[in-house]
Design an enzyme around this catalytic site. Structure first.
Site, PDB file in Angstrom:
ATOM      1  N   GLU A 286       0.819  -1.208   0.000  1.00  0.00           N
ATOM      2  CA  GLU A 286       0.000   0.000   0.000  1.00  0.00           C
ATOM      3  C   GLU A 286       0.858   1.266   0.000  1.00  0.00           C
ATOM      4  OE1 GLU A 286      -4.045  -0.412   1.890  1.00  0.00           O
ATOM      5  OE2 GLU A 286      -3.154   0.937   3.336  1.00  0.00           O
ATOM      6  N   LYS A 421     -14.370   1.569  -3.789  1.00  0.00           N
ATOM      7  CA  LYS A 421     -15.416   2.019  -2.857  1.00  0.00           C
ATOM      8  C   LYS A 421     -16.449   2.892  -3.562  1.00  0.00           C
ATOM      9  CE  LYS A 421     -12.511   2.458   1.282  1.00  0.00           C
ATOM     10  NZ  LYS A 421     -12.104   3.455   2.296  1.00  0.00           N
TER      11      LYS A 421
END
Lengths: 446, 446
Positions: A286, A421
């Site tokens: 990440e 998302k």
């Protein structure tokens, strides 16, 4: 020494000049991090956290853990990503991957709210039947879909079981200091709260309340965990590449990346390190996987995976290198006994400890893999204590920050996580996403 | 349909001409496999296994499982690689990753002999205290180091607990039909034995006694598992790429590999698929990772890992593609209830099932990832039944064989696995390896 980086198995892969060439860049990254002038400098609270963490809250965490240990059979930890992996990894490392199955005086601990699988959630409800249950809801905002769904379900369970007031004494929220829906709810209902600091991102948060409460409930000593991290903070602050194993690790990953290695395989010879590998994958994946760049982080547990991924590592595409995490001590030792008939031919190992055999497996493997063209970095860690874990966590966090700066990315943001998302919210019909919905559905059904 | 490959999310990544170009190569691979003229043709017994497996042995497996279910609290399965992953993956898939923790009428099942960790082995001994224990030792030869060590320890435990005769009734060996030290020992001591066929390699062996006995002990229906595989064998035998999803999957992985993709990420949205991913990694990694070639197999569980590896997949190096395994049904359903205060803002989901939300998470993700430049293949599987699993296993096995032939390797050998073993034996001082020992030690200590 708590931790030591051994680079002898890089001979033939990295030459002395390469260290010299990258050293000034490492110094530059060091200054950017310590002077707070680098990208993402709003999220470097983890750097000094082991020294200046909130001591009052730390005592509250210990007190809450003591209460939970006294009145709880099953402790449900709700969180995703950085609000999940660190705590679980630490408990499996210090205690065991079989923590729940083993006899103990502390509660069973289950992690949920990290997927949208109804089967997994339904099973967990079944495991809570007839048990005393407490909850730790971990979310900066309180609105992240996965944990919010699980929290709605488990809060309902507790209120049914204990009443609203009784439930309030069994719900612990780790969330924003002041704002957000979870903080508001907790204040209104009287849930005890702990803080997700503003300047520490999720994947760097295991040494905050996010990780510390669940870890303390397992019976691990979080004081010693912080001491280990504090020691790492002191020992790993020298900008000189030759004297700082943390920076050498960061530099070497970049040297190998720049000469074409694309995958870093983290390897351990202990099954209790499995979730630590997952924590490491989030930390590095990440932090560095952006702008079309970054080493792809993968992991293996040996010798298990020498019989699955071992063939690929030995002879597949030569695009990978390995970082091996070794432990100088074991938790429990077993010695091989002699057998009168020696049917399995193992008597040449009689009297030898498994730790010794495991060490020879590592030595045999590191020579085989380097012969096969796979550079190997080796991290020697003293033992499985809380101190060593705290040290190791800080080592990887700082190495990741320096490595990200060397790569030329912001190691503290994660803009790509928003993409799915937004699409998901639109497809689910969340208010405010109406326009995207139609366009996305058209793409799915053409 | 039990299984369906959806390629709509490859638009823009693979064009129609590429299918045409590779089709003759697929036909060629099909003939090599079915006519037994390809590399490694001594190890293609798995192709017709679902039809012509040993029915008498199959009944003995069921009978042994029934006995074990009746007299055993803890069933210890000893094996490594292909003698470990398939059975564990099937049990976690059909039953649950929480199989041991959940209330049930079948024994707890633990897998060991797949590492050299003394801590892991010592914990397992602790878990057996006061319990009725039976063992399944799985090893073609009986001399593979990891399982041999565990077998020596657990055989000792059983003989101490039940006496030599009593132990003999609780030890089941899955091994060579006729030769090898384990077969000899079993015959001498009167252990019941099952067969590891000569023409089925470890990673293709889950539908032999290797996988079937542990799977049957968990209470899963192995008859239906074989029926699923038999159905796949019939349906996936057409050489025409357009009509055979298994061959299309094999072809597409090679098309993507040849245009520069280096990593295949297998993704699922169900935690119970985690070990199936590990089984798949061995199958493909060990079959194709050789001669400097092969896609690197990695895996993720979503939405969990959308909050760890998701950032990398969305925006990191563009060297990967995803294969998503989706299930049309769920094991257990949960619907989200409405909340009077709607503090978490989730009321727009009230009345929706988690399966629906999980589906939208997938749809949102597949669009986000393809927008990010990651080709997506999607496998739709009917449900979590034994039939579907049998079908899925055969689908991947056959796809792997065809894919390996397309890549130009022998998909049935694993020469690289020997390298670490030879070094380890020498370093451990195994008789016959004296010469290498000195040379290896010199390399370690320079």
């Amino acid at each position: 020494m708590t931790l030591r980086l051994d680079t002898q198995h890089l001979a033939g892969f990295v030459c002395a000049e390469e260290y010299k060439a990258i050293a000034p860049q490492v110094e530059c990254a060091h200054r950017a991090l310590h002077e707070g002038t680098g990208l993402g400098n709003g999220f470097i609270g983890w750097v000094d956290l082991p020294a200046n963490y909130d001591k009052e809250e730390f005592q509250r965490i210990k007190a809450a853990a003591a209460k939970i240990k006294s009145d709880t059979d099953v402790f449900i930890v709700i969180g995703i990503g950085g609000s999940y992996l660190g705590a679980r990894a630490a408990i499996e490392f210090i205690k065991s991957p079989n923590y729940n199955a083993l006899p103990k005086k502390t509660p069973d601990i289950y992690f949920t709210g990290n997927s949208i699988s109804s089967s997994a959630l339904a099973e967990l409800l079944q495991l809570c039947e007839g048990k005393e249950v407490s909850i730790n809801m971990i979310s900066k905002s309180g609105t992240t879909t996965e944990p919010a769904i699980a929290f709605r379900v488990f809060r309902g369970l507790l209120e049914k079981k204990y009443g609203k007031e009784g439930a309030a004494k069994r719900i612990y929220c780790t969330t924003d200091r002041a704002k957000g829906t979870l903080k508001q709810l907790a204040d209104k209902e009287g849930y005890e709260t702990f803080v997700v600091p503003d300047d520490v991102g999720g994947r760097y948060s295991v040494l905050t309340a996010v990780g510390l409460l669940p870890i303390a409930v397992s019976g691990a000593d979080i004081g010693r965990l912080m001491q280990g991290a504090a020691k790492a903070r002191e020992e790993l602050s020298c900008p000189d590449l030759e004297k700082n194993d943390c920076y050498r690790y960061a530099a070497l990953r970049n040297i190998l990346y720049r000469k074409g290695k694309e995958i870093e395989v983290l390897a351990s010879y202990e099954p209790c390190y499995t979730l630590m590998c997952e924590w490491w994958k989030q930390l590095f994946g990440e932090s560095e996987g952006k702008d079309g760049k970054g080493l792809f982080p993968a992991s293996v547990i040996f010798s298990t995976d020498l019989h699955s991924m071992g063939q690929y590592i030995q002879q597949g595409r030569r695009s990978l290198f390995e970082t091996v995490v070794l432990f100088d001590a074991v938790k429990q030792e077993i010695c091989l006994e002699s057998d009168a008939e020696n049917v399995d031919g193992l008597n040449f190992l009689a009297g030898k400890s498994m730790a010794y055999i495991n060490e020879k497996a590592f030595e045999g493997t590191v020579l085989a893999h380097t012969d096969g063209g796979v550079p190997n970095l080796v991290l020697h860690v003293r033992d499985f204590s809380e101190e060593s874990l705290g040290y190791l966590i800080y080592f990887f966090e700082k190495a990741c920050a320096i490595s990200g700066y060397l790569l030329g990315v912001n190691p503290f943001d994660q803009p790509g996580v928003e993409s799915y998302k937004k699409n998901m919210f639109a497809l689910l019909g969340k208010p405010g996403y109406e326009e995207q919905k139609e366009a996305l559905e058209a793409r799915l059904h053409r």
